[in-house]
Scaffold this active site. Structure first.
Site, PDB file in Angstrom:
ATOM      1  N   ARG A 617       0.828  -1.198   0.000  1.00 12.48           N
ATOM      2  CA  ARG A 617       0.000   0.000   0.000  1.00 12.48           C
ATOM      3  C   ARG A 617       0.861   1.247   0.000  1.00 12.48           C
ATOM      4  O   ARG A 617       1.961   1.270   0.528  1.00 12.48           O
ATOM      5  CB  ARG A 617      -0.901   0.012   1.237  1.00 12.48           C
ATOM      6  CG  ARG A 617      -1.802  -1.203   1.364  1.00 12.48           C
ATOM      7  CD  ARG A 617      -2.818  -1.274   0.264  1.00 12.48           C
ATOM      8  NE  ARG A 617      -3.680  -0.119   0.279  1.00 12.48           N
ATOM      9  CZ  ARG A 617      -4.446   0.249  -0.748  1.00 12.48           C
ATOM     10  NH1 ARG A 617      -4.418  -0.430  -1.875  1.00 12.48           N
ATOM     11  NH2 ARG A 617      -5.224   1.311  -0.658  1.00 12.48           N
ATOM     12  N   VAL A 618       0.316   2.297  -0.601  1.00  9.14           N
ATOM     13  CA  VAL A 618       1.034   3.561  -0.626  1.00  9.14           C
ATOM     14  C   VAL A 618       1.304   4.051   0.792  1.00  9.14           C
ATOM     15  O   VAL A 618       2.361   4.593   1.086  1.00  9.14           O
ATOM     16  CB  VAL A 618       0.239   4.613  -1.426  1.00  9.14           C
ATOM     17  CG1 VAL A 618       0.840   5.995  -1.254  1.00  9.14           C
ATOM     18  CG2 VAL A 618       0.208   4.240  -2.894  1.00  9.14           C
ATOM     19  N   ASP A 619       0.337   3.821   1.678  1.00 14.01           N
ATOM     20  CA  ASP A 619       0.558   4.254   3.059  1.00 14.01           C
ATOM     21  C   ASP A 619       1.442   3.287   3.827  1.00 14.01           C
ATOM     22  O   ASP A 619       1.688   3.452   5.003  1.00 14.01           O
ATOM     23  CB  ASP A 619      -0.768   4.480   3.798  1.00 14.01           C
ATOM     24  CG  ASP A 619      -1.690   3.272   3.734  1.00 14.01           C
ATOM     25  OD1 ASP A 619      -1.250   2.221   3.253  1.00 14.01           O
ATOM     26  OD2 ASP A 619      -2.846   3.400   4.165  1.00 14.01           O
ATOM     27  N   ASP A 620       1.924   2.245   3.159  1.00 15.31           N
ATOM     28  CA  ASP A 620       2.918   1.353   3.742  1.00 15.31           C
ATOM     29  C   ASP A 620       4.289   1.608   3.129  1.00 15.31           C
ATOM     30  O   ASP A 620       5.150   0.743   3.102  1.00 15.31           O
ATOM     31  CB  ASP A 620       2.522  -0.113   3.524  1.00 15.31           C
ATOM     32  CG  ASP A 620       1.387  -0.525   4.446  1.00 15.31           C
ATOM     33  OD1 ASP A 620       0.699  -1.487   4.110  1.00 15.31           O
ATOM     34  OD2 ASP A 620       1.197   0.134   5.481  1.00 15.31           O
ATOM     35  N   VAL A 621       4.472   2.798   2.598  1.00 14.60           N
ATOM     36  CA  VAL A 621       5.766   3.215   2.076  1.00 14.60           C
ATOM     37  C   VAL A 621       6.408   4.155   3.093  1.00 14.60           C
ATOM     38  O   VAL A 621       5.779   5.083   3.584  1.00 14.60           O
ATOM     39  CB  VAL A 621       5.613   3.914   0.715  1.00 14.60           C
ATOM     40  CG1 VAL A 621       6.933   4.504   0.265  1.00 14.60           C
ATOM     41  CG2 VAL A 621       5.093   2.923  -0.327  1.00 14.60           C
TER      42      VAL A 621
END
Length: 749
Positions: A617-621
């Site tokens: 996920r983008v928020d897991d970058v």
């Protein structure tokens, strides 16, 4: 759940770093296309051969795909390309590819890259013709109009709108059951049900399933449920769960299945949002050795929803006597009704409610860590056609197959690939009530052998968990029936992929590593067994009709080998149509971040050969000193260490770096914690990705906080890592709530 407004660029490592357990090709063979173009290639004498033509850097939709064809045996070999063929030998860290065997490919639904490319090309150039032909295989009371698809994917041009087969009149339950019974499948087993306890099982044929679905449908009609009404289903993996889903579909009611592991608060939120006519549950369920009192949870949820203005007049409860005696169940007279007291009394035939293709089929709420849950709306016709087609091709389904997906029907996987997709194809499906490690870690393979399962579809989390338990729990069972394996839910790291392939599948079963979402309805990027060479850890290539693109932070498409945001341009039949009661949020979340595209919320890399690699996920970058690092990459590197069974990585604030990497690590059984091992794990990440990706903190984890479906609750890990222990929130959905306390106690160890 997709995050909103998180649009930082993703600068991931090269594919060789992503595929962290294989050696990169040498410089003389760094591009597979350049290798395959120079000569005819025979990977193994007398085995299947492939030719891949060089990629053309054009603006057409095939620019990231290779053109391949089968060649006669006896062609020359090319050095440096490390590949194995199904059934021939183990996939090791030296192997870059796993190729379909000639025997497998010759019997596959898609037998070659050339056939795939021909079908894919048509699905993009002539989507109306392509999907109309497939849709015509189903029963339609009335055919759709001249316009097969109508869409607006660009918020700048007005409201987002997607329609497929509009004007076509059909019913998905009729196509699942009546159509198959009429085709002669009435005596075929539809469901094998395996109870939590050994030796407890049941069977339903297609005729029996149709009869039971009609009984539930008649009951629902009798209590006033009609077309368009919502019905909330809060059931464990009993056969009554898919039966109820199909019954709702038969009469045009909109079912909303809530995973029977969500808290009363989460259930109440969904009741308040969709205002159902009835809530259907059971008194309790045993999962492993633990009893879960579902009816108590429902009672609390209904009390809360009533206080918020939404009352429930009927609660239908299945008497699951193996978990709780009827007399011990809390009861509200006048509202609560036992399933067994009413449903069996109804007729076993029920007229079908014929629906427009764009009438809603179901609501499925995505679970976020904060805020109101999003009610994803899927409609009837397009979803029916897409789920059936993806199931058939991605799993290379044959009528003789026995299929088992370990997902719960409370999630989209259970909708599309436990209930609708398989049953539309007339498949025999295994349902399992219990935990995969109960009474021991060999239960899954006991089930596989018992029912002769040939297609096994599960999550990487379960694969890694089984890896941790050891090969002996697998190898004591035959598993000879297995033919195709599948992975769903998150990117599967290459080491887990190889273990899944080598140990579970005995090096003879291709793996359908699928990428898709609740919102997409069905597979979007997936290997087709028999068609493509597979790379461990890659989702491979797009399914028919799907046009994935990778864009930068400005929404500009990136060509060739790259990393960025995964988007989709143009619609597909299985796409969700809106968020229930909130079309503005639908547009804002999915279509406004990059105008003209559906934004998946996932990061993705594409390698030189056109293969897609999901990076999380983008928020897991995590942003470490300006470096954008996908958590999946770091986790994959950690798990490649022989003493690491599982890892979960989160970012925490750092006053110098911006963010630092915080890794929760579960070790292989029997391996003690040590400072030396901690340093070795950090060194592994440094070697495989780079010093910038090295974790600042290794937090020993006896276990990770997971839902009962196996999803890691990263929200909880972030709070523990940031020492925000008073903000842990609802932990009631966890399979093992005590894990949280253990992690807190080990925080400073």
């Amino acid at each position: 759940m997709l995050s909103q407004g998180v649009l930082d660029p993703i600068l991931c490592s090269t594919p060789s770093s992503l595929n962290n357990n294989k050696k990169p090709l040498s410089s003389s063979s760094s591009s597979v296309s350049s290798l395959f173009c120079s000569d005819n290639i025979n990977y193994r004498t007398g085995r299947r051969s492939f030719l891949m033509a060089s990629i053309h850097r054009t603006n057409n939709f095939l620019r990231h795909l290779e053109s391949m064809k089968i060649l006669p045996s006896g062609a020359g070999c090319i050095p440096h390309l490390n590949a194995v063929i199904l059934g021939e030998s183990l996939a090791t860290e030296e192997n870059d590819y796993v190729l379909p065997s000639e025997q497998f490919a010759s019997q596959a639904n898609v037998q070659s890259p050339e056939q795939y490319l021909k079908m894919y090309k048509r699905s993009i150039e002539d989507p109306a013709g392509f999907w109309s032909e497939i849709a015509s295989e189903f029963y339609w009371k009335q055919k759709w109009g001249d316009q097969v698809c109508k869409e607006n994917f660009d918020v700048r041009k007005g409201n987002i709108n997607i329609e497929w087969f509009k004007g076509g009149i059909t019913n998905i339950c009729y196509n699942c059951l009546d159509r198959n019974v009429e085709a002669g499948l009435g005596d075929k087993v539809a469901f094998y049900w395996e109870g939590n306890e050994l030796g407890v099982d049941a069977t339903l044929t297609y005729t029996q399933l149709l009869h039971q679905v009609c009984q539930v449908a008649n009951y629902l009609k009798d209590i006033g449920v009609k077309k368009g009404d919502a019905v909330i289903i809060y059931l464990p993996m009993l056969m009554e769960l898919p039966i109820t889903m199909l019954a709702c579909a038969r009469i045009g009611a909109v079912h909303s299945v809530v995973f029977a592991g969500f808290s009363s608060e989460s259930l109440s939120q969904r009741i308040i949002d969709c205002k159902p006519k009835v809530v259907i549950t059971c008194n309790a369920v045993k999962r492993g050795s633990k009893v879960i009192y579902l009816k108590d949870i429902v009672d609390t949820a209904i009390k809360d929803s009533t206080q918020n203005g939404v009352s429930i007049d009927v609660c239908l409860a299945y008497d699951n006597a193996s978990a709780l005696k009827r007399e011990d169940t809390k009861w509200t007279e006048g509202r609560d009704i036992w399933w067994q007291d009413v449903v069996p009394r109804y007729p076993t035939t029920c007229p079908v409610e014929w629906l427009d293709a764009e009438d809603p089929l179901f609501l499925l709420y995505t679970s976020g860590s904060t805020g109101k849950p999003k009610g994803v709306v899927h409609t009837t016709g397009g979803y029916m056609v897409y789920t059936a087609t993806t199931f058939k091709y991605a799993f290379d389904y044959k009528p003789s197959d026995i299929y088992w997906c370990t997902a719960d029907c409370g999630w989209i996987t259970g909708h599309s690939y436990v209930t609708y997709g398989p049953i539309l194809n007339g498949a025999t499906v295994v349902l399992y009530e219990g935990a995969p490690n109960y009474p021991d870690a060999g239960r899954s393979w006991n089930i596989v052998d018992k029912y002769k399962v040939s297609i096994f579809y599960t999550a990487p989390t379960l694969v890694r968990s089984l890896m941790r338990d050891g090969d002996e729990h697998v190898t004591r069972y035959s598993r000879k029936s297995l033919r195709v394996l599948g992975s769903v839910g998150e990117p599967i790291n290459p080491s887990a992929w190889r273990w899944f392939y080598n140990v579970i599948g005995d090096s003879r079963c291709p793996i359908s590593d699928t990428w898709w979402q609740t919102e997409t309805g069905g597979f979007m990027i997936t290997p087709l067994p028999g068609a493509w060479p597979q790379k461990p850890g890659s989702a491979t290539c797009p399914f028919f009709g799907v046009q994935p693109v990778i864009v930068d932070e400005n929404g500009v498409e990136i060509e060739g080998e790259c990393s960025g945001y995964l988007c989709v341009k143009s619609s597909w039949p299985g796409a969700f149509r809106t968020l229930y009661g909130d079309h503005e949020r639908y547009e804002t979340t999915y279509f406004k971040p990059f105008a003209g595209y559906y934004f998946s919320g996932d990061g993705c890399s594409r390698d030189k050969d056109g293969y897609y690699w999901l990076t999380g996920r983008v928020d897991d970058v995590i942003n470490v000193s300006g470096h954008r690092i996908g958590t999946a990459e770091v986790e994959s590197a950690l798990v490649s260490h022989p003493k690491c069974a599982e890892a979960a990585v989160v970012g925490v604030e750092h006053e110098v770096k911006g963010q630092s990497i915080y890794a929760f690590v579960t070790l292989v059984d029997g391996v003690p914690y040590s400072e030396e091992l901690r340093k070795d794990l950090v060194l592994t990440v440094r070697k495989q990705i780079g010093a910038f990706a090295a974790p600042d903190k290794i937090h020993w984890a006896p276990g990770l906080p997971k839902t009962r479906s196996g999803k890691i609750m990263r929200r909880i890990l972030r709070k523990i890592a940031s020492r925000q222990l008073d903000e842990l929130g609802d932990t009631s959905t966890l399979a093992e709530p005590n894990v949280v306390n253990q992690l807190i106690e080990l925080a400073d160890s």
